[in-house]
Write an enzyme that holds these catalytic residues in place. Structure first.
Site, PDB file in Angstrom:
ATOM      1  N   VAL A   1       0.866  -1.167   0.000  1.00  0.00           N
ATOM      2  CA  VAL A   1       0.000   0.000   0.000  1.00  0.00           C
ATOM      3  C   VAL A   1       0.907   1.222   0.000  1.00  0.00           C
ATOM      4  CG1 VAL A   1      -2.011  -1.078   1.085  1.00  0.00           C
ATOM      5  CG2 VAL A   1      -0.236  -0.057   2.519  1.00  0.00           C
ATOM      6  N   SER A   2       0.365   2.357  -0.419  1.00  0.00           N
ATOM      7  CA  SER A   2       1.205   3.532  -0.624  1.00  0.00           C
ATOM      8  C   SER A   2       1.506   4.340   0.625  1.00  0.00           C
ATOM      9  CB  SER A   2       0.560   4.452  -1.664  1.00  0.00           C
ATOM     10  OG  SER A   2       0.457   3.776  -2.887  1.00  0.00           O
ATOM     11  N   THR A   3       0.612   4.310   1.604  1.00  0.00           N
ATOM     12  CA  THR A   3       0.803   5.167   2.771  1.00  0.00           C
ATOM     13  C   THR A   3       0.644   4.378   4.064  1.00  0.00           C
ATOM     14  OG1 THR A   3      -1.524   5.803   2.874  1.00  0.00           O
ATOM     15  CG2 THR A   3      -0.079   7.187   1.530  1.00  0.00           C
TER      16      THR A   3
ATOM     17  N   GLN B   1      -2.834   3.285   5.372  1.00  0.00           N
ATOM     18  CA  GLN B   1      -3.522   2.202   4.681  1.00  0.00           C
ATOM     19  C   GLN B   1      -3.028   0.865   5.244  1.00  0.00           C
ATOM     20  OE1 GLN B   1      -2.141   3.361   0.736  1.00  0.00           O
ATOM     21  NE2 GLN B   1      -4.250   3.773   0.132  1.00  0.00           N
TER      22      GLN B   1
END
Length: 163
Positions: A13-15, A18
């Site tokens: 996931v990017s962040t 998340q």
């Protein structure tokens, strides 16, 4: 290339706000015996320690599995480099949500290229929209950028580094 080894999952996931939980569950349901996961941007493969660990862990005959292609790579260059590395090691690749995207045959390889281009296109569009938003906020006097670090905070950080 037929797989006779184990399935190795990679979730991203990017962040940090998340969670990879849904992807990990999906990868385990797909038969992955080992899953590597991380919370880091996908715009580059640099600094993706768990991806590097998954690639290092995988052996000839294994299959690297992701939920969606964009979890592996967001640029054509990264995608082709990763797939080339996998192929050289005799490792297959597949996506659980895009089962036709794999390295098992010519159609799967074609779809990898097409969807890789789409992922890169989406990344560029997102970057353009972000830059447009920043320019608009600056023009309206609402964008000030990041607050500068206070001198005392800098000194505390320096002390931590020296310790």
């Amino acid at each position: 290339m037929t797989s006779t080894g184990q399935k190795i999952g990679y979730a991203r996931v990017s962040t940090t706000d998340q969670s990879t939980d849904v992807q990990v569950e999906q990868l385990e349901a797909a038969g992955c015996t080992k899953v590597f996961s991380e919370q880091v941007t996908g715009t580059s493969t640099t600094d993706r320690t768990q991806l590097a660990a998954a690639l290092d862990y995988a052996r000839e005959g294994d299959t690297l599995v992701v939920c969606r292609l964009d979890r592996l790579a967001r640029s054509q260059a990264d995608l082709h480099r990763l797939l080339s590395d996998l192929t050289a090691k005799g490792i297959s690749f597949e996506c659980t949500e895009q089962p036709q995207v794999n390295t098992a045959g010519p159609m799967g390889k074609l779809l990898l290229g097409v969807l890789g281009a789409v992922a890169e296109f989406e990344t560029e569009l997102r970057r353009e929209r972000q830059m447009e938003g920043v320019a608009k906020a600056k023009a309206a006097g609402k964008y000030k950028g990041r607050k500068p670090l206070q001198a005392e905070r800098v000194e505390k950080l320096k002390a931590l580094v020296k310790a």
